[in-house]
Scaffold this active site. Structure first.
Site, short mmCIF file in Angstrom:
data_model
loop_
_atom_site.label_atom_id
_atom_site.label_comp_id
_atom_site.label_asym_id
_atom_site.label_seq_id
_atom_site.Cartn_x
_atom_site.Cartn_y
_atom_site.Cartn_z
N GLU B 75 36.68 -5.06 -18.80
CA GLU B 75 36.18 -3.79 -19.30
C GLU B 75 34.68 -3.67 -19.02
OE1 GLU B 75 37.39 -4.21 -23.37
OE2 GLU B 75 39.51 -4.19 -22.81
N LEU B 104 41.36 0.18 -20.53
CA LEU B 104 40.89 -0.56 -21.70
C LEU B 104 42.08 -1.22 -22.42
CD1 LEU B 104 38.45 1.14 -24.25
CD2 LEU B 104 39.35 -1.17 -24.35
N GLU B 106 43.31 -5.38 -23.27
CA GLU B 106 43.11 -6.80 -23.02
C GLU B 106 44.41 -7.50 -22.65
OE1 GLU B 106 42.11 -5.09 -25.66
OE2 GLU B 106 39.96 -4.96 -25.26
N GLN B 128 35.49 -8.64 -23.63
CA GLN B 128 34.17 -8.10 -23.95
C GLN B 128 33.49 -8.83 -25.11
OE1 GLN B 128 33.43 -3.66 -24.84
NE2 GLN B 128 33.09 -3.98 -22.66
N PHE B 129 34.27 -9.15 -26.11
CA PHE B 129 33.77 -9.94 -27.24
C PHE B 129 34.91 -10.83 -27.72
CE2 PHE B 129 30.64 -6.56 -27.43
CZ PHE B 129 29.49 -7.18 -27.89
N ASP B 130 34.52 -11.91 -28.40
CA ASP B 130 35.50 -12.86 -28.94
C ASP B 130 36.70 -12.20 -29.61
OD1 ASP B 130 33.82 -12.12 -31.33
OD2 ASP B 130 32.45 -13.56 -30.40
N PHE B 132 37.80 -9.23 -29.50
CA PHE B 132 38.55 -8.24 -28.73
C PHE B 132 39.48 -8.90 -27.72
CE2 PHE B 132 34.63 -5.58 -29.74
CZ PHE B 132 35.13 -5.28 -30.99
N TYR B 134 41.82 -10.73 -28.88
CA TYR B 134 43.06 -10.98 -29.61
C TYR B 134 44.28 -10.21 -29.09
CZ TYR B 134 39.84 -13.40 -32.79
OH TYR B 134 38.89 -14.23 -33.31
N HIS B 175 32.40 -9.05 -33.68
CA HIS B 175 31.56 -9.34 -32.52
C HIS B 175 30.97 -10.74 -32.58
CE1 HIS B 175 31.78 -4.95 -32.42
NE2 HIS B 175 31.36 -4.97 -31.17
C1 LIG Z 1 40.44 -4.17 -28.76
C2 LIG Z 1 39.04 -3.80 -28.39
N1 LIG Z 1 38.61 -4.04 -27.14
C3 LIG Z 1 37.35 -3.76 -26.78
C4 LIG Z 1 36.48 -3.23 -27.69
C5 LIG Z 1 35.03 -2.99 -27.30
N2 LIG Z 1 34.76 -1.55 -27.27
C6 LIG Z 1 34.23 -0.92 -28.33
S1 LIG Z 1 34.16 0.71 -28.11
C7 LIG Z 1 34.79 0.61 -26.56
C8 LIG Z 1 35.02 1.86 -25.77
C9 LIG Z 1 35.94 2.79 -26.46
O1 LIG Z 1 36.01 3.99 -25.78
P1 LIG Z 1 36.77 5.24 -26.38
O2 LIG Z 1 38.10 4.83 -26.91
O3 LIG Z 1 36.77 6.30 -25.35
O4 LIG Z 1 35.91 5.67 -27.64
P2 LIG Z 1 34.38 6.15 -27.69
O5 LIG Z 1 33.56 4.92 -27.89
O6 LIG Z 1 34.08 6.86 -26.44
O7 LIG Z 1 34.30 7.02 -28.88
C10 LIG Z 1 35.05 -0.72 -26.23
C11 LIG Z 1 35.56 -1.17 -24.94
C12 LIG Z 1 36.97 -3.00 -28.99
N3 LIG Z 1 36.21 -2.48 -29.94
N4 LIG Z 1 38.25 -3.29 -29.31
#
Ligand SMILES: Cc1ncc(C[n+]2csc(CCOP(=O)(O)OP(=O)(O)O)c2C)c(N)n1
Ligand SMILES: [Mg+2]
Lengths: 401, 380
Positions: B75, B104, B106, B128-130, B132, B134, B175
């Site tokens: 990601e 997006l 995992e 991306q983070f520990d 995430f 899962y 995180h």
């Molecule tokens: C399972 C998971 N994977 C990765 C992340 C890291 N992450 C946080 S926000 C984000 C992007 C999300 O995009 P979107 O769904 O379009 O929402 P927006 O932030 O644009 O509101 C990511 C990859 C996470 N929070 N949870």
């Protein structure tokens, strides 16, 4: 309402639920026309706040929406102004290095405010990290929402008090929780409607699929509301999905999808109002895609100049939801100068409360770390709590000496 | 790289041959790419103060330059270069087929890596983070960890899973997890966790080279810390006799004779500081950086504890049923007759990782290590 699958008696067997059949019947359209989004994106106001002629509203037969009342629009405007002020105040606090992080919904406030307005108190909202303004619009104290972003605790409000769940960070996990609340409500004989929020990027996660399918199979009153703001951090929607629209995903689950202009408060309110009415009446779940834009970086830690052009951002500034609704209300003579001042003053009160809370610089009690792991601390946790208490006491002594 | 597998699967496609046999300096195109040849002569950062992030970035770039089957995805790893910029510039340099953003998901990332590894590629994936990572655990535990065993070695999965982990950066919920125990507990996964800049380069390269799946835990609070390093020399030595293998070999970072601090990852700098503070009190404390948790260097632990007779295990993860538990148990079992004191632990409490304003109470501190040194038995 029932989760039993029914087959139509004429023509080819169509597998659907009685709730969906009834909705098709009510709107006088075929199953396909009901489940698929209207030809266009539902939109009622032009960016300058003027009303769009019917043929430009993106509607289709069975996908026509009445205009919301003036009172509702005025209420929405109040909330929009407050929401914008909250976003900008928090962003400022982060810039000053006084708050850990804040994922702003600047530019998405119309979505934030209308999802809260569409629900009754007894209904539930399942928000994400970006939906602080929606949570506040549900009635939660702004300072309690900000507890997590100030870094004091992971979560600061009681989800039961305002039927508003915790702001979920692990993407789309909350959609299944929403399904669970709706299912429990059904088993308990309550007519609760649930709105579950997620972003465009999140629709790629496996839980998105599972939640939509569960909701459809159990015919539950859940509205999945996707704020398509164009990006998942740096990744544009085009790399996320090649479906004709995210709303089209609904048909694969046997639920109705609709696409709406996410910066058009009027269109959002009317689409959401109808969705809530349908869901409460037993239609089963619905999927709404609101097309909007994340005007600021993903969070303060992000540098959006690395992946998007400033012209793109500027083009969206012209579609601002707040200015659009304001223009409409002013043109219609619904918003007086005095009223506007009053609204601004109220928003300012919220902002100043947020600053005060920040200035209070609350340090949470470290010993609380052991109190909520379980309903009662285990013997091991009690031991660890005592260890930390001893350390803290010694630190205190050393400081005093 | 497992060329036999590739030959078998790709027999007949000329690009595949090129990909499989392309070495350093080769102008061959990758099996799957229709791109200019990778630039192999990009300078490494000059010897001198070098960040942990630069070491990881250079390790990936060098691996990609040497072996066209290496692909990096996850990601935000493409244009953005990852949220921590560890993949910065890789897409620009190697093209979108070799470094790309996925949708997006995992589970999708880990699951697709399996298929790509089965079909001749060497995926390096970023979580991306520990916390995430899962959603990917089913793919990792049920397939990545087991495929080799299940097929009696017929299918190798040379997958590298990079995970930024642990706290100390003021990160919010989800995180800051130290999740290494879950992976270390799962047979079939190697678990590396570098704590020094040069080791970051070495371990990531070894992970990518490995025909076994390797989870590389990167202490995120160290990304921007700098140390003296010569990545150019490491690159030149890589794969030659001159390269010291880091997998399975712990490092004595500081010699001592009174007690051993056994540690890894984010706790290494804290252990070094504690050893220094203890020296002021006249204690000679040895610091052992495990570098890799699986495989574990039992011999190094035994040698050190045989010498010092006392040991403390330091790790940031919650202590219950953790890697630290395993280390204490093994040290006790194997070194019992050299021990003058029970082996003790300094770990995180058994609580969810706290919010930013409280995280310092959870992370092992110099004071806590010094307190624990006091609690060792010192009179014989
Ligand atoms: C399972 C998971 N994977 C990765 C992340 C890291 N992450 C946080 S926000 C984000 C992007 C999300 O995009 P979107 O769904 O379009 O929402 P927006 O932030 O644009 O509101 C990511 C990859 C996470 N929070 N949870
Ligand atoms: Mg988005």
């Amino acid at each position: 309402m029932t989760e039993n699958v029914s087959h139509s008696t004429t023509g080819e067997a169509e597998r659907t639920t009685p709730g969906v059949s009834e909705a098709c019947h009510r709107f006088g359209i075929t199953l396909e026309d009901y489940l698929l989004p209207a030809r266009g994106r539902i939109s009622m106001m032009a960016p300058d706040g003027s009303l769009l002629p019917a043929e430009e509203q993106g509607t289709a037969p069975g996908h026509e929406y009445p205009r919301p009342s003036n009172e509702r629009l005025l209420e929405a405007y109040k909330q929009l102004v407050r929401g914008r002020r909250i976003n900008d105040q928090n962003a400022a606090l982060v810039r000053q290095g006084r708050m850990a992080v804040y994922p702003s919904s600047h530019g998405q406030e119309a979505c934030q405010v209308t999802v809260a307005m569409a629900l009754e108190q007894r209904d539930w909202l399942f928000p994400t990290y970006r939906d602080t303004v929606a949570v506040i619009a549900r009635g939660v104290d702004p300072n309690e929402v900000m507890t997590s972003f100030r870094g004091e605790w992971h979560q600061g409000y009681d989800p039961h008090e305002h039927h508003t769940s915790v702001e979920a960070t692990p993407l789309t996990t909350q959609l299944l929780h929403a399904v669970g609340v709706a299912h429990a409500a059904r088993l308990r004989g309550e007519d609760t409607v649930v709105i579950a929020l997620c972003g465009d990027g999140a629709t790629s996660e496996g839980d998105f699929h599972e939640a939509l399918n569960f909701a459809a199979v159990f015919n539950l009153p859940v509205i999945f509301f996707v704020q398509n703001n164009g990006y998942a951090i740096s990744v544009p929607l085009a790399s996320q999905s090649v479906a004709p629209s995210l709303a089209h995903k609904a048909v694969g689950y046997g639920m109705a999808g609709e696409r709406v202009d996410g910066n058009d408060t009027m269109a959002l309110l009317s689409v959401l109002d109808r969705a809530v009415t349908l869901a409460r009446g037993g239609s089963g779940p619905l999927l709404i895609e609101a097309e909007t834009y994340r005007m600021q970086a993903h969070t303060n830690a992000d540098d959006d100049t690395r992946y998007r052009e400033s012209e793109e951002v500027a083009a969206w500034r012209a579609k601002d939801p707040l200015l659009r609704l304001r223009a409409y209300l002013v043109n219609e003579g619904l918003l007086t100068e005095a009223e506007e001042e009053r609204i601004a003053a109220q928003a300012e009160e919220t902002a100043s409360a947020l600053r005060d809370a920040m200035n209070a610089d609350i340090t949470p009690d470290p010993l609380e770390l052991f109190d909520y792991v379980f309903t009662e601390p285990t013997p091991q946790l009690r031991e660890q709590r005592a260890q930390l208490a001893d350390e803290l006491a010694r630190d205190q002594e050393a400081e005093e000496a | 790289m497992s060329t036999t597998q590739n030959e078998h699967l790709h027999a007949g496609t000329p690009e595949a041959k090129q990909a499989d046999f392309a070495g350093v300096g080769s102008t061959a195109r990758g099996a799957h790419v229709d791109r200019p040849a990778p630039a192999t002569h990009v300078e490494a950062p000059p010897a001198g103060p070098t960040s942990f992030a630069a070491a990881l970035n250079t390790a990936m770039a060098d691996a990609m330059a040497e072996d066209p089957t290496v692909v990096v995805f996850g990601e935000d790893v493409g244009k953005l270069g990852g949220v921590f910029r560890i993949t910065d510039g890789l897409q620009e340099r190697f093209g979108k087929d070799r470094c790309f953003d996925t949708p997006l998901a995992e589970s999708g990332i880990a699951g697709m890596a399996i298929g790509m590894a089965m079909n001749g590629l060497r995926p390096v994936i970023e979580m991306q983070f520990d916390a995430f990572a899962y959603p990917s655990l089913e793919q990792i535990f049920s397939h990545i960890a087991k495929m080799h065993n299940r097929t009696k070695g017929k299918v190798k999965l040379p997958i590298t899973i990079r995970i930024p982990y642990a706290g100390g950066v003021g990160g919010v919920e989800h995180h800051c997890d130290s999740s290494e125990a879950y992976y270390a507990h799962t047979p079939g996964l190697k678990v590396f966790t570098p704590a020094g800049v040069e080791d970051a380069y070495r371990l990531l390269r070894e992970a990518i080279d490995s025909d076994d799946p390797v989870v590389v835990f990167e202490p995120k609070k160290m990304y921007w810390s700098k140390e003296q390093a010569d990545l150019g020399a490491l690159r030149a030595a890589h794969g030659t006799e001159a390269a010291t293998r880091t997998e399975g070999s712990a490092r004595v970072l500081r010699e001592g004779s009174d007690a051993t601090l056994i540690t890894y990852g984010p706790s290494v700098p804290t252990a070094l500081k504690a050893a220094e503070a203890a020296a002021e009190d006249g204690l000679s404390v040895e610091v052992l950086d495990l570098c890799t948790i699986v495989p574990l260097d039992d011999a190094a632990i035994e040698a050190s504890v045989a010498k010092t007779g006392r040991a403390i295990v330091i790790a940031e993860a919650s202590g219950f049923a953790s890697v630290a538990s395993e280390l204490v148990a093994r040290t006790q079992e194997r070194c019992f007759h050299s021990l003058s004191s029970p082996v003790l632990r300094v770990t995180g409490f058994d609580i969810p990782f706290p919010a930013p304003k409280l995280e310092h109470h959870q992370i092992p501190s110099v004071d806590r290590i010094l307190d624990t040194l006091d609690r060792l038995t010192w009179e014989d």
